[in-house]
Design an enzyme around this catalytic site. Structure first.
Site, mmCIF file in Angstrom:
data_model
loop_
_atom_site.group_PDB
_atom_site.id
_atom_site.type_symbol
_atom_site.label_atom_id
_atom_site.label_comp_id
_atom_site.label_asym_id
_atom_site.label_seq_id
_atom_site.Cartn_x
_atom_site.Cartn_y
_atom_site.Cartn_z
ATOM 1 C CG ASP A 264 21.477 -9.670 -32.765
ATOM 2 O OD1 ASP A 264 21.460 -10.622 -33.307
ATOM 3 O OD2 ASP A 264 21.264 -9.480 -31.402
ATOM 4 C CD GLU B 280 18.166 -13.307 -37.719
ATOM 5 O OE1 GLU B 280 19.290 -13.265 -37.333
ATOM 6 O OE2 GLU B 280 17.254 -12.868 -36.832
ATOM 7 C CG ASP C 171 20.006 -16.020 -29.257
ATOM 8 O OD1 ASP C 171 21.301 -15.430 -29.308
ATOM 9 O OD2 ASP C 171 19.070 -15.376 -29.322
#
Length: 757
Positions: free
Chosen positions: A419, A422, A485
């Protein structure tokens, strides 16, 4: 980034210098270098106090032509650079040059770039038949200086009438990029904004070519949104390099592009089954986990992977890779008990180290954490208190990070959800001296590469798989990627599909999403519709934020839908894994926008609510509670896989489906291999194999792979007088043949089935 004020003027403080004419030209066997003045030179005095642009044309691979434009060549190249495994390091063999009077051409495979020294500045790209694909026109090569002193290199490529542009990564905005401003810049923005987790400076044109901008930093695109007849891209740098990639079909473009930047690894077959997670902020322990696993078994829903999300670790200590001892006092025993159920195990990780974690002090002392220019460790409190970033530019830091993950693999963990990656700062100093602006996007590549390499080393080639959120060009080498998400709504379901189709046109072969949506709790109708979509995707995962995603939370019908579509996906595995092998070998994604399979059908060029799953299955998810769905079938006679209904295209349909159905059509002329085992994705696919043969499948050839991706058997279907004949090669196992509308028969080797009467 926009520089102009309409067609005639520049924005305040902006000064542009455009290549205007060729002043000198150097041509070798496979390379062209042009020196372009930025003004008309009418006498010698005009050569003074005026810039000169160096424009090089070359070919890094067959069917790919690169253009590199440089203003000031003295700028230091600090990296990083995109790895281009398919580029010829020797720089020769692909291209040839030709001169005819004032015209110079460089040709590579079916692609040619033409420069006329005597005409106004420009480059024209031609296909194998000499037809124009696109061109750099009068304002297409430039550098621009802004009021703040920034220096941008700018390129434009002309758009033809009706030409459509796709790609640029996983983007959730409208599928066709025309009219959009796009910045290639990693961001954690969810699926409902213009920001993207996976930014790829590659776009594909409906005219049968692609363009890759070879710059890992921020690339700013104006896709017919500043100069409406141009795709403009710019970088804040002294040099800009882009590659035009030949087709002529979209599949051939992707094949050439992924040959250059890297092909997807082949994920293990077990990863194509259903994944179930703890969800994010829910309360869970071993009792909860086992209740989920037992609940799936009691309801006969096959489960392949169980995933532990963030809170398997202690709060404030992500990531320290230590099980929370209060919640999981016996992790090794729990993992063994999950393995006894036949499950694989996935663990959530991220590349950040919270200050409370013991690894923070350890990593800081060893120099493995990213630092500010003054030598301090870079930290902030967004996400984890006092968190820092692992510096993957350091080989020692990579090995350190891998050593922590290896402990989990030794305990029995099979794969990782990689995960984040970024939110990478630019006010830092990297171990290898990389440019912080260029590293912002590229960080995800190093992160996923680090984890994937460890999995391949410890689990073996063909057994590595991650569930990654962030990526850039080349990231397709480390599958699988998921959409991030999204909200628990039909709108978010549709925007997720747009993102996945866009990513597929950017070179990524395997993609997934959170079934039911991540944010909020879905209405039962949303969940049930998303189940069908999710289980007819490359990879299938049930995951949420504050609420569980076990099907019985949404009613008994949701349980039945989950069971039905999981079993269907397992039966489709001989077909799906064959398509996965194709993605691995050619770069053509498993989930395919319609235009990939039907590039000559204008009706397919804007479709973003349906897709081809592999070459032969059309899927149109239902985005409504009432079951009404509008979809398009291209030319030919299509057969609904679940109902047997046959429909002749081209045709638009508006149908209504219950939760146990959706438009799922088999392509005309296809032979669909179906397994007998509906309980697992990695069974013996030749045991009880059925070939579903369309009546017009004359001469069709279908291969069934083994679990390693090698061909296990090949079947050829031919018309022989008044019968269908199937010839098997590579196997003497019995199989069944079912011709649509003609009953079925079984046999070994050759099987003759009477046709429908």
């Amino acid at each position: 980034m926009k520089f102009t004020d309409g067609f005639w003027l520049m924005r305040d403080g902006v000064r542009a210098s455009y290549a205007t004419e060729v002043r000198d030209l150097h041509v070798s066997d496979d390379h062209v270098t042009a020196y372009a003045a930025v003004r008309r030179v009418e006498h010698r005095g005009h050569t003074l106090n005026s810039p000169l642009l160096t424009v090089e044309c070359f070919s890094p691979a067959e069917g790919v032509i690169g253009v590199r434009t440089t203003h000031h060549a003295g700028k230091a190249h600090r990296g990083p650079e995109f790895a281009l495994p398919g580029a010829d390091a020797g720089g020769g063999g692909f291209a040839r040059t030709r001169r005819d009077g004032s015209v110079t051409e460089l040709t590579s495979g079916p692609l040619t770039v033409r420069l006329d020294r005597d005409g106004p500045w420009g480059l024209t790209f031609l296909d194998a038949d000499g037809r124009r694909l696109t061109a750099v026109e009068s304002k297409g090569t430039a550098f621009v200086e802004t009021a703040g002193g920034a220096h941008h290199m700018v390129a434009q490529l002309a758009l033809a009438v009706g030409e459509q542009v796709y790609g640029l990564g996983e983007r959730f905005t409208p599928f066709v990029r025309n009219g959009q401003s796009v910045d290639i810049w990693q961001a954690d923005g969810g699926t409902s904004s213009e920001q993207a987790y996976k930014n790829v400076p590659f776009h594909l044109s409906s005219r049968g070519y692609g363009v890759f901008v070879n710059h890992p930093g921020r690339v700013s695109y104006e896709v017919g949104s500043e100069s409406v007849g141009q795709v403009q891209f710019s970088v804040e740098d002294q040099s800009l390099e882009f590659y035009v990639v030949a087709g002529p079909t979209p599949k051939e473009v992707l094949a050439r592009y992924t040959a250059l930047t890297g092909r997807p690894a082949l994920p293990p077959a077990w990863s194509f089954g259903l994944w179930l997670t703890t969800s994010f902020c829910t309360s869970y322990d071993e009792e909860t986990v086992m209740s989920f696993v037992d609940g799936m078994a009691e309801r006969d829903i096959p489960l392949s992977v169980f995933h532990f999300d963030c809170f398997w670790m202690r709060e404030y200590q992500w990531s320290d890779f230590q099980w929370d001892p209060e919640t999981f006092p016996d992790p090794e025993g729990m993992l063994a008990r999950l393995k006894e159920r036949g499950l694989r195990v996935s663990m959530w990780i991220n590349p950040y180290i919270g200050q409370k974690s013991a690894l923070f002090a350890e990593g800081a002392a060893l120099g493995h954490l990213v630092r500010r220019p003054d030598g301090d460790v870079w930290q902030w409190d967004l996400w984890q208190a006092g968190m820092a970033l692992v510096d993957f530019t350091s080989p020692e830091a990579r090995a350190w990070f891998q050593s922590k993950l290896k402990v989990l693999l030794d305990q029995g963990v099979d794969c990782f959800k990689t995960d984040f990656g970024e939110r990478v700062p630019t006010d830092v100093v990297w171990h290898d001296g990389s440019d912080p602006e260029r590293m912002h996007n590229y960080y995800a590549q190093l992160y996923n590469e680090c984890v994937f390499e460890l999995l391949e080393k410890e689990r073996g080639h063909g057994e590595a798989v991650v569930f990654a959120r962030s990526a850039t060009a080349g990231g397709q080498k480390y599958p699988v990627h998921w959409g991030g998400d999204c909200f628990a709504s039909f709108e978010a379901m549709a925007e997720s599909l747009r993102g996945g189709l866009s990513l597929g046109l950017s070179g990524f072969g395997f993609w997934s999403h959170d079934i039911g949506g991540f944010e909020g709790t879905p209405e039962p109708a949303v969940f049930k519709r998303w189940l069908a979509f999710g289980l007819l995707s490359s990879h299938s995962r049930l995951h949420g934020n504050m609420s569980y995603r076990v099907p019985w939370e949404f009613g008994e019908e949701a349980v039945e839908v989950a069971r039905q579509f999981t079993e269907l996906k397992h039966r489709l595995m001989p077909y799906l894994y064959g398509a996965a092998v194709e993605a691995h070998r050619t770069g053509v994604p498993l989930m395919r926008p319609m235009l990939l399979e039907f590039p000559g059908d204008p009706g397919c060029r804007t479709l973003d609510r349906q897709y081809m799953l592999g070459p032969d299955l059309l899927v149109a998810p239902v985005f409504s509670a009432d079951g009404e769905v509008e979809f398009y079938l291209p030319e030919g006679v299509w057969t609904h896989l679940l109902t047997g209904e046959r429909v002749t295209g081209p045709v638009w349909r508006r149908d209504t489906y219950g939760f146990d159905g959706l438009p799922l059509y088999v392509r005309p002329g296809a032979v669909l291999p179906l397994g007998a085992d509906d309980q697992r994705p990695d069974g013996d696919w030749l045991d009880g194999l059925t070939l579903l043969v369309q009546p017009d499948a004359d001469g069709a050839v279908v291969s069934v792979p083994d679990l390693a991706g090698a061909e296990a058997a090949r079947f050829t279907v031919v018309r022989d007088g008044g019968a269908v004949r199937v010839v098997a090669a590579g196997t003497d196992r019995p199989f069944r043949v079912r011709v649509v509308g003609a009953g079925s028969a079984g046999g070994v080797g050759e099987v003759v089935v009477p046709p429908a009467r």
